[in-house]
Design an enzyme around this catalytic site. Sequence first.
Site, PDB file in Angstrom:
ATOM      1  N   LYS A 100      96.476  14.392  29.288  1.00  0.00           N
ATOM      2  CA  LYS A 100      96.648  13.752  30.598  1.00  0.00           C
ATOM      3  C   LYS A 100      98.122  13.390  30.845  1.00  0.00           C
ATOM      4  O   LYS A 100      98.970  13.640  30.013  1.00  0.00           O
ATOM      5  CB  LYS A 100      95.731  12.535  30.715  1.00  0.00           C
TER       6      LYS A 100
HETATM    7  C1  PLP Z   1      89.712  13.633  30.774  1.00  0.00           C
HETATM    8  C2  PLP Z   1      88.737  13.396  31.860  1.00  0.00           C
HETATM    9  C3  PLP Z   1      87.695  12.482  31.721  1.00  0.00           C
HETATM   10  C4  PLP Z   1      87.385  11.774  30.426  1.00  0.00           C
HETATM   11  O1  PLP Z   1      88.429  11.067  29.903  1.00  0.00           O
HETATM   12  P1  PLP Z   1      88.433  10.726  28.324  1.00  0.00           P
HETATM   13  O2  PLP Z   1      89.602   9.812  28.187  1.00  0.00           O
HETATM   14  O3  PLP Z   1      88.621  12.017  27.609  1.00  0.00           O
HETATM   15  O4  PLP Z   1      87.152  10.070  28.009  1.00  0.00           O
HETATM   16  C5  PLP Z   1      86.873  12.248  32.818  1.00  0.00           C
HETATM   17  N1  PLP Z   1      87.043  12.898  33.972  1.00  0.00           N
HETATM   18  C6  PLP Z   1      88.015  13.814  34.135  1.00  0.00           C
HETATM   19  C7  PLP Z   1      88.167  14.494  35.457  1.00  0.00           C
HETATM   20  C8  PLP Z   1      88.876  14.107  33.074  1.00  0.00           C
HETATM   21  O5  PLP Z   1      89.826  15.034  33.231  1.00  0.00           O
END
Ligand code: PLP
Length: 384
Positions: free
Chosen positions: A183
């Site tokens: 992210k």
């Molecule tokens: C990464 C992501 C999640 C989940 O996040 P985590 O921190 O991995 O639990 C949920 N929704 C979207 C759109 C994502 O890209």
Amino acid sequence: MNDFIPYGRHLIDSEDIQAVVETMHSDWLTTGPRIELFENAFASFVSSKHAVALSSGTAALHAMMFAIGVGANDEVILSPMTFAASANAILYQKATPVFCDVEKDTLLIDPNRIEKKITPRTKALLAVDYAGQPCDYEALAEIARRHDLFLLADSCHSLGAEYKGRKIGEIADLTAFSFHPVKNITTGEGGMVTTGHGEFAGRIRSFRNHGIKTDHKQRFEQGTWFYEMVDLGFNYRLTDIQSALGMSQLSKLPGWLEKRRSIARTYKESFSDLEAVEPLVSHPDRNHTYHLYVIRLDLELLQAGRKEIFTALRNEKLGVNVHYIPVHFHPYYREKFGLGPGLCPVAESAYERIITLPLHHGMDERQVEQVIAAVRKVIRRYSK
Ligand SMILES: *Cc1c(COP(=O)(O)O)cnc(C)c1O
């Protein structure tokens, strides 16, 4: 020598490491002062009143559903062009996810199709800022207002984005973010909910700590042992070690977003003469974060399908990926809810032709050139 370039990757520098090391020498590894410091810095960054840190983006989504009281008889409308966690969070609260199709050119939920999905059981809309581009929040807020629904946002892709000059994180009733390493910033694992409503923030603070009203640090400061559990919560806490890393990462985000946007512009220009490659549309009134750089293949102009193009790009050492398999295609959703192909034709057709190219803030010019050269080579080779 070409090296493998992943589609997304964290960037950690010595300042980040220093921040983590200092925390490890401190008295508080978790439930300590750095969590609040990170929450305050984050809230201020996205212009939100409240920010509550959690152990993952998934925990943030779950906590958000809990906070507004999503339960067994409720439905929440979202697009299927997302990671399964967006819909799973609705299931954790025993509610039903209702999938609504997307706009062809952005793969964001199509506001014109939402009202057909609203029933007396609908409790909320969950906007997913796919690839880092904000949804059409003006249209979504209007629908939510008209039908008395909560407007929630899964903004795991769009930390740092803006919609018509407003920050993502201050628009929806509640917004969830993720700090997974792919992210826009990372804490290893981690997440955040932002909200303008103090009551929801309070419910989430308790929910992340087993449903207990006070946390360890508050009891320590008050010199008491007494605590009461008032809800069935979870251990969804972010540690101080992670919060220190998150704060250090956040200070670098503006520069990283510039870099991401500049790589996206370079890609768009470099592929503009390739007729078989169509970038997704980004609206000028929204400031995109380019968490993902997604191209659509015009399969009519190619002698090969997405699978062969994907493999050819992998052979050029590009860590290409596909975001996403529509959530209702997963066996769990098919079997449990009788869902499958035909439910969201636009998303399903997009799924056949999308490829995510490597784009992250740690890429150097040589890697950007490698991506461009590989895409041009592979597309030319398979063009009719
Ligand atoms: C990464 C992501 C999640 C989940 O996040 P985590 O921190 O991995 O639990 C949920 N929704 C979207 C759109 C994502 O890209």
